[in-house]
Design a protein around this motif. Structure first.
Motif, PDB file in Angstrom:
ATOM      1  N   CYS A  14       0.949  -1.064   0.023  1.00 51.05           N
ATOM      2  CA  CYS A  14       0.044   0.109   0.006  1.00 51.05           C
ATOM      3  C   CYS A  14       0.936   1.233   0.144  1.00 51.05           C
ATOM      4  O   CYS A  14       2.386   1.090   0.108  1.00 51.05           O
ATOM      5  CB  CYS A  14      -0.855   0.220   1.321  1.00 51.05           C
ATOM      6  SG  CYS A  14       0.010  -0.002   2.873  1.00 51.05           S
ATOM      7  N   GLY A  16       1.391   3.470   2.420  1.00 52.04           N
ATOM      8  CA  GLY A  16       1.891   3.796   3.461  1.00 52.04           C
ATOM      9  C   GLY A  16       3.236   2.858   3.641  1.00 52.04           C
ATOM     10  O   GLY A  16       4.245   3.317   4.018  1.00 52.04           O
ATOM     11  N   CYS A 115       2.516   5.883   8.667  1.00 54.65           N
ATOM     12  CA  CYS A 115       1.551   6.086   7.574  1.00 54.65           C
ATOM     13  C   CYS A 115       0.575   7.263   7.768  1.00 54.65           C
ATOM     14  O   CYS A 115       0.065   7.292   9.159  1.00 54.65           O
ATOM     15  CB  CYS A 115       0.765   4.890   7.389  1.00 54.65           C
ATOM     16  SG  CYS A 115      -0.716   5.266   6.314  1.00 54.65           S
ATOM     17  N   LEU A 117      -2.618   7.780   7.510  1.00 48.64           N
ATOM     18  CA  LEU A 117      -3.865   7.293   7.953  1.00 48.64           C
ATOM     19  C   LEU A 117      -3.702   6.906   9.291  1.00 48.64           C
ATOM     20  O   LEU A 117      -4.817   6.687   9.907  1.00 48.64           O
ATOM     21  CB  LEU A 117      -4.241   6.098   6.873  1.00 48.64           C
ATOM     22  CG  LEU A 117      -4.226   6.727   5.481  1.00 48.64           C
ATOM     23  CD1 LEU A 117      -4.801   5.360   4.510  1.00 48.64           C
ATOM     24  CD2 LEU A 117      -5.070   7.960   5.387  1.00 48.64           C
ATOM     25  N   VAL A 118      -2.459   6.360   9.899  1.00 47.54           N
ATOM     26  CA  VAL A 118      -2.414   6.021  11.432  1.00 47.54           C
ATOM     27  C   VAL A 118      -2.512   7.462  11.987  1.00 47.54           C
ATOM     28  O   VAL A 118      -2.904   7.804  13.111  1.00 47.54           O
ATOM     29  CB  VAL A 118      -1.247   5.336  11.726  1.00 47.54           C
ATOM     30  CG1 VAL A 118      -0.865   5.042  12.928  1.00 47.54           C
ATOM     31  CG2 VAL A 118      -1.225   3.811  10.671  1.00 47.54           C
ATOM     32  N   THR A 193      -6.395   0.438  12.110  1.00 51.82           N
ATOM     33  CA  THR A 193      -6.393   0.733  10.605  1.00 51.82           C
ATOM     34  C   THR A 193      -6.855  -0.526   9.943  1.00 51.82           C
ATOM     35  O   THR A 193      -7.209  -0.561   8.720  1.00 51.82           O
ATOM     36  CB  THR A 193      -5.632   1.694   9.859  1.00 51.82           C
ATOM     37  OG1 THR A 193      -4.138   0.950  10.182  1.00 51.82           O
ATOM     38  CG2 THR A 193      -5.283   3.118  10.479  1.00 51.82           C
ATOM     39  N   THR A 194      -6.393  -1.759  10.447  1.00 55.43           N
ATOM     40  CA  THR A 194      -6.110  -2.839   9.426  1.00 55.43           C
ATOM     41  C   THR A 194      -7.053  -4.030   9.891  1.00 55.43           C
ATOM     42  O   THR A 194      -6.875  -5.265   9.430  1.00 55.43           O
ATOM     43  CB  THR A 194      -4.740  -3.486   9.594  1.00 55.43           C
ATOM     44  OG1 THR A 194      -4.368  -3.461  11.088  1.00 55.43           O
ATOM     45  CG2 THR A 194      -3.796  -2.363   8.809  1.00 55.43           C
ATOM     46  N   CYS A 223      -8.316   1.595   6.922  1.00 58.41           N
ATOM     47  CA  CYS A 223      -7.781   2.313   5.655  1.00 58.41           C
ATOM     48  C   CYS A 223      -8.082   1.874   4.339  1.00 58.41           C
ATOM     49  O   CYS A 223      -8.728   0.660   4.392  1.00 58.41           O
ATOM     50  CB  CYS A 223      -6.168   2.240   5.814  1.00 58.41           C
ATOM     51  SG  CYS A 223      -5.673   0.780   5.310  1.00 58.41           S
ATOM     52  N   TYR A 224      -7.941   2.744   3.133  1.00 60.69           N
ATOM     53  CA  TYR A 224      -8.477   2.229   1.898  1.00 60.69           C
ATOM     54  C   TYR A 224      -7.559   0.961   1.453  1.00 60.69           C
ATOM     55  O   TYR A 224      -8.312   0.164   1.060  1.00 60.69           O
ATOM     56  CB  TYR A 224      -8.157   3.347   0.971  1.00 60.69           C
ATOM     57  CG  TYR A 224      -6.614   3.349   0.617  1.00 60.69           C
ATOM     58  CD1 TYR A 224      -5.483   3.863   1.374  1.00 60.69           C
ATOM     59  CD2 TYR A 224      -6.131   2.556  -0.387  1.00 60.69           C
ATOM     60  CE1 TYR A 224      -4.283   3.794   1.218  1.00 60.69           C
ATOM     61  CE2 TYR A 224      -4.795   2.560  -0.762  1.00 60.69           C
ATOM     62  CZ  TYR A 224      -3.928   3.132   0.020  1.00 60.69           C
ATOM     63  OH  TYR A 224      -2.638   2.848  -0.243  1.00 60.69           O
ATOM     64  N   ALA A 225      -6.477   0.639   1.933  1.00 62.23           N
ATOM     65  CA  ALA A 225      -5.724  -0.523   1.477  1.00 62.23           C
ATOM     66  C   ALA A 225      -6.177  -1.778   2.341  1.00 62.23           C
ATOM     67  O   ALA A 225      -6.526  -2.789   1.331  1.00 62.23           O
ATOM     68  CB  ALA A 225      -4.188  -0.449   1.920  1.00 62.23           C
ATOM     69  N   ALA A 294      -0.585  -5.970   2.851  1.00 65.56           N
ATOM     70  CA  ALA A 294      -0.049  -4.552   2.420  1.00 65.56           C
ATOM     71  C   ALA A 294       1.404  -4.464   2.438  1.00 65.56           C
ATOM     72  O   ALA A 294       1.868  -3.404   2.122  1.00 65.56           O
ATOM     73  CB  ALA A 294      -0.912  -3.619   3.097  1.00 65.56           C
TER      74      ALA A 294
HETATM   75 FE1  SF4 Z   1      -1.523   2.795   6.065  1.00 67.94          FE
HETATM   76 FE2  SF4 Z   1      -3.389   1.301   5.560  1.00 67.94          FE
HETATM   77 FE3  SF4 Z   1      -0.844   0.772   4.563  1.00 67.94          FE
HETATM   78 FE4  SF4 Z   1      -1.002   0.653   7.335  1.00 67.94          FE
HETATM   79  S1  SF4 Z   1      -2.094  -0.802   5.503  1.00 67.94           S
HETATM   80  S2  SF4 Z   1       0.338   1.396   6.252  1.00 67.94           S
HETATM   81  S3  SF4 Z   1      -2.705   2.343   7.692  1.00 67.94           S
HETATM   82  S4  SF4 Z   1      -2.220   2.412   4.018  1.00 67.94           S
END
Ligand code: SF4
Length: 339
Positions: A14, A16, A115, A117-118, A193-194, A223-225, A294
């Protein structure tokens, strides 16, 4: 004989993870070019054993779980005529304010590869704590680095809550059906997030029934991923006799993919690489699905595709779904605070 491979898209790295690995590679390369020491990183930069091993082998990176260990690593390197740099990288999972304070106290420069998003969830935790809310933080383990980091923003105002339906419950997490809060009118839910999308939504519903005033952030924290990789597995797994997920067992998002694939295909396996595939798994199997966490490099997936091609040169490869088009800004070095 394997006749069809269903390859999930998106899978693997991903944005991040790409940003975090590049932060380490670039910093290690700059250190070499400038004659600085070898690079320390706080915690596995991403949760994949191959990535960590490659960074250790190819970039002389040193991973520590405690900044207090840096002095020992520095001494060991000095005995070999080598040096440790005084810049530390924080991993993609984020760190608690305590770790940042310790880095400052030790006079370390930092590269924060958390990341974004974190970081967004950390910001939410700080905001709601400031406003006097109690935070219910849904996570899969009290030991997960992201959960430690986020709860560290407001430890006195945070209760860790388990995911309803999660296979392996961590006894240190509260049950969403029985958790209590100091004031039910001032409570907010945040999440790692996961996690599993379905199980997290169910958990939030349980909490909402118990705490009608529960605040959920405008966009949930998954998160989107995580969502996209779970969606891709959801599409493919029902068609597969066997589903392989390439992930380390300490990758939260990877293990959630594995559980989803198990539920939908009835026959899923975790592998770190092609070397883990056992011939007996393939007996009577004609279609195999493939996805990856990811934090899993795609060459590990491609080796598995090549393995199946060796077994059957006519194997059909079906790759479905859309790649993501998201990138994050590179992490920058921040000097140590003035003494
Ligand atoms: Fe960021 Fe999501 Fe990847 Fe974790 S899995 S690093 S929160 S994009």
């Amino acid at each position: 004989m394997i006749r069809t491979i269903y390859l999930a898209r998106p899978r693997g790295f991903c944005a991040g993870v790409v940003m975090a690995i590049e932060a380490v590679e670039n910093a290690a390369a700059a250190n070499r070019a400038e004659g600085r020491g070898e690079l320390p990183v706080y915690h596995a930069i991403v949760h994949n054993a191959t990535v960590v091993q490659r960074l250790e082998d190819e970039h002389q990176v040193h991973f520590v779980e405690d900044l207090g260990d840096l002095e020992r690593v520095r001494t060991e390197l000095a005995e070999q005529g080598r040096e440790l740099d005084d810049t530390v990288v924080f991993s993609a999972h984020g760190v608690s304010p305590k770790v940042r304070e310790e880095a400052d106290r030790l006079g370390l420069a930092t590269i924060d590869a958390t990341c974004p998003l974190v970081t967004k969830v950390h910001n939410e935790a700080r905001k709601y704590a400031r406003e006097g809310y109690h935070i219910l933080l849904i996570g899969d383990s009290a030991s997960h680095q992201e959960v430690i980091g986020t709860s560290g923003e407001a430890p006195e105002q945070t209760t860790l809550v388990a995911v309803a339906g999660h296979r392996k419950q961590d006894p240190r997490l509260e049950d969403p059906r029985t958790v209590t809060v100091p004031d039910p009118s001032k409570v907010v839910v945040l999440t790692q997030t996961t996690l599993s999308v379905d199980d997290t939504m169910r958990t939030i519903e349980i909490l909402r029934e118990r705490f009608p005033d529960l605040i959920t952030p405008p966009r949930d924290d998954l998160c989107y991923a995580t969502k996209n990789r779970q969606d891709a597995v959801r599409q493919l797994a029902p068609r597969c006799d066997l589903f392989l997920v390439v992930t380390s067992d300490y990758s939260s998002n990877g293990m959630r993919l594995l559980e989803l694939a198990e539920d939908l295909s009835g026959n899923a396996r975790r592998v770190e690489s092609v070397r883990d595939i056992r011939p007996e798994w393939l007996e009577g199997i004609s279609s195999v699905g493939l996805s990856s966490a990811a934090s899993t490099p795609d060459d590990l997936v491609q080796e598995i595709v090549a393995y199946f091609r060796d077994l059957n040169p006519d194997v059909e490869l079906i790759e479905e779904g859309e790649w993501e088009n998201i990138t994050f800004r590179p992490a920058k070095r921040v000097p140590a605070p003035a003494a």
